[in-house]
Motif scaffolding. Structure first.
Motif, mmCIF file in Angstrom:
data_model
loop_
_atom_site.group_PDB
_atom_site.id
_atom_site.type_symbol
_atom_site.label_atom_id
_atom_site.label_comp_id
_atom_site.label_asym_id
_atom_site.label_seq_id
_atom_site.Cartn_x
_atom_site.Cartn_y
_atom_site.Cartn_z
ATOM 1 N N HIS A 41 -5.511 -1.142 4.031
ATOM 2 C CA HIS A 41 -5.447 0.232 4.523
ATOM 3 C C HIS A 41 -5.777 0.241 6.037
ATOM 4 N N ILE A 42 -6.766 1.002 6.454
ATOM 5 C CA ILE A 42 -7.078 1.089 7.890
ATOM 6 C C ILE A 42 -7.767 -0.205 8.342
ATOM 7 N N PRO A 43 -7.187 -0.893 9.325
ATOM 8 C CA PRO A 43 -7.855 -2.106 9.801
ATOM 9 C C PRO A 43 -9.099 -1.748 10.624
ATOM 10 N N GLY A 51 -10.393 5.735 3.182
ATOM 11 C CA GLY A 51 -9.298 5.118 3.935
ATOM 12 C C GLY A 51 -9.571 3.677 4.334
ATOM 13 N N TYR A 55 1.187 4.089 -3.129
ATOM 14 C CA TYR A 55 0.872 5.519 -3.015
ATOM 15 C C TYR A 55 2.117 6.388 -3.230
ATOM 16 N N MET A 84 2.493 11.334 -0.356
ATOM 17 C CA MET A 84 1.144 11.915 -0.343
ATOM 18 C C MET A 84 1.141 13.134 0.565
ATOM 19 N N SER A 91 -7.533 16.249 -0.627
ATOM 20 C CA SER A 91 -8.761 16.642 -1.339
ATOM 21 C C SER A 91 -9.895 16.996 -0.381
ATOM 22 N N PHE A 132 0.077 5.917 10.802
ATOM 23 C CA PHE A 132 -0.956 4.937 10.429
ATOM 24 C C PHE A 132 -2.053 4.956 11.482
ATOM 25 N N LEU A 133 -3.254 4.674 11.076
ATOM 26 C CA LEU A 133 -4.306 4.399 12.039
ATOM 27 C C LEU A 133 -4.394 2.882 12.176
ATOM 28 N N LEU A 174 -4.034 13.285 9.117
ATOM 29 C CA LEU A 174 -3.269 12.070 9.431
ATOM 30 C C LEU A 174 -3.102 11.301 8.134
ATOM 31 N N GLU A 175 -1.851 11.044 7.778
ATOM 32 C CA GLU A 175 -1.562 10.341 6.521
ATOM 33 C C GLU A 175 -0.201 9.633 6.677
ATOM 34 N N PRO A 176 -0.129 8.324 6.399
ATOM 35 C CA PRO A 176 1.127 7.607 6.636
ATOM 36 C C PRO A 176 2.147 7.696 5.505
ATOM 37 N N VAL A 214 0.854 -1.193 0.000
ATOM 38 C CA VAL A 214 0.000 0.000 0.000
ATOM 39 C C VAL A 214 0.889 1.243 0.000
ATOM 40 N N ALA A 237 -5.660 11.158 4.832
ATOM 41 C CA ALA A 237 -5.926 12.412 4.129
ATOM 42 C C ALA A 237 -5.397 12.445 2.701
ATOM 43 N N GLY A 238 -4.490 11.548 2.360
ATOM 44 C CA GLY A 238 -3.996 11.464 0.981
ATOM 45 C C GLY A 238 -3.377 12.773 0.524
#
Ligand SMILES: C[S@@+](CC[C@H](N)C(=O)[O-])C[C@H]1O[C@@H](n2cnc3c(N)ncnc32)[C@H](O)[C@@H]1O
Length: 233
Positions: A158-160, A153, A46, A115, A93, A132-133, A109-111, A42, A89-90
């Motif tokens: 991605h987010i578990p 997300g 990105y 991005m 956008s 990461f969340l 918040l964006e890992p 992932v 948040a990528g």
């Protein structure tokens, strides 16, 4: 797994030169993260996608649906003073949309570092958590946000599902959590098959309360989206 990343990246680069109709067909057919996609894949995907993400994400409306939902829940005179966290948040956008509708205190918040670089160019975010969340999101303070928005997300790798607990922790009691995702992931992504029951169980434990769950059309190239809105207790 590396070849899977290459496949996704090539597709994304190719779509940049397509007409909107061609791009939609290609994204529908090919752009997906297959079952078992790892966090590493992932991130790599990105990293390569970041420079063209905004132009090539045609057919995806999740950020608009998310911004619409937030806007409909917050009266105009409160928008400048409420703290919003844009999760996953990528390229920013959602924040750009919210900013244009009167929100002033938006954090992200964006890992993914690449991005995040693009997100920073929007100029609409205050704090940025490269995080990461799902693992505790320790750099984000508890009970800090009036509104948490997560658009796009929740998908494979991605987010578990357990990332919902991080969302609840960082949102103020009385604050809203709004999650916008592709509805089909609820039965396609293994980890999300029990997502709705898990959300209910968190309500039974007194962590949050459902405000509304609704299906919306045209989330992604014709697929329905689903919007979960919960209030933290
Ligand atoms: C499809 S993009 C959505 C971006 C943006 N919210 C939008 O609507 O355009 C998904 C984003 O989720 C991020 N992501 C992946 N795993 C994540 C995780 N565990 N926690 C937070 N964000 C994650 C990716 O790096 C990527 O930027």
């Amino acid at each position: 797994m590396a070849s899977e990343t290459e496949r996704v990246v090539k597709l994304l680069q190719k779509t940049a030169y397509m007409t909107p109709g061609e791009r939609e067909t290609h994204l529908t057919n090919f752009l997906y993260f297959p079952p078992g996609t790892s966090k590493e894949v992932v991130i790599k995907s990105y990293t390569e996608w970041a420079p063209t993400y905004v132009e090539t994400a045609g057919g995806y409306t999740g950020y608009l649906l998310g911004a619409d939902e937030v806007t409909s829940r917050v009266p105009e005179d409160q928008r400048h003073s409420l703290r919003v966290l844009d999760v996953a948040a990528g390229a920013g956008s959602v924040g750009l949309e919210l900013s244009s509708r009167g929100f002033k205190l938006i954090d992200a918040l964006e890992p993914n570092e690449e991005m995040m670089k693009h997100l920073e160019t929007t100029g609409v975010y205050t704090k940025k958590y490269l995080e990461f969340l799902g693992d505790g999101a320790k750099s984000v303070p508890s009970d800090a946000y009036d509104v948490l928005i997560c658009a796009g997300g929740m998908l494979e790798g991605h987010i578990p599902a357990k990332g919902i607990e991080d969302m609840i922790r960082v949102t103020k009691p009385g604050g809203l959590i709004i999650i916008v995702m592709n509805k089909k992931h609820l039965h396609k992504v293994e980890d999300y098959k029990g997502l709705e029951n898990y959300m209910e169980s968190l309500q039974e434990k007194g962590y949050w309360k459902k405000v509304e769950v609704k299906t919306v059309p045209n989330y992604f190239t014709g697929s329905d989206g689903i919007i979960f809105t919960y209030r933290v207790l």
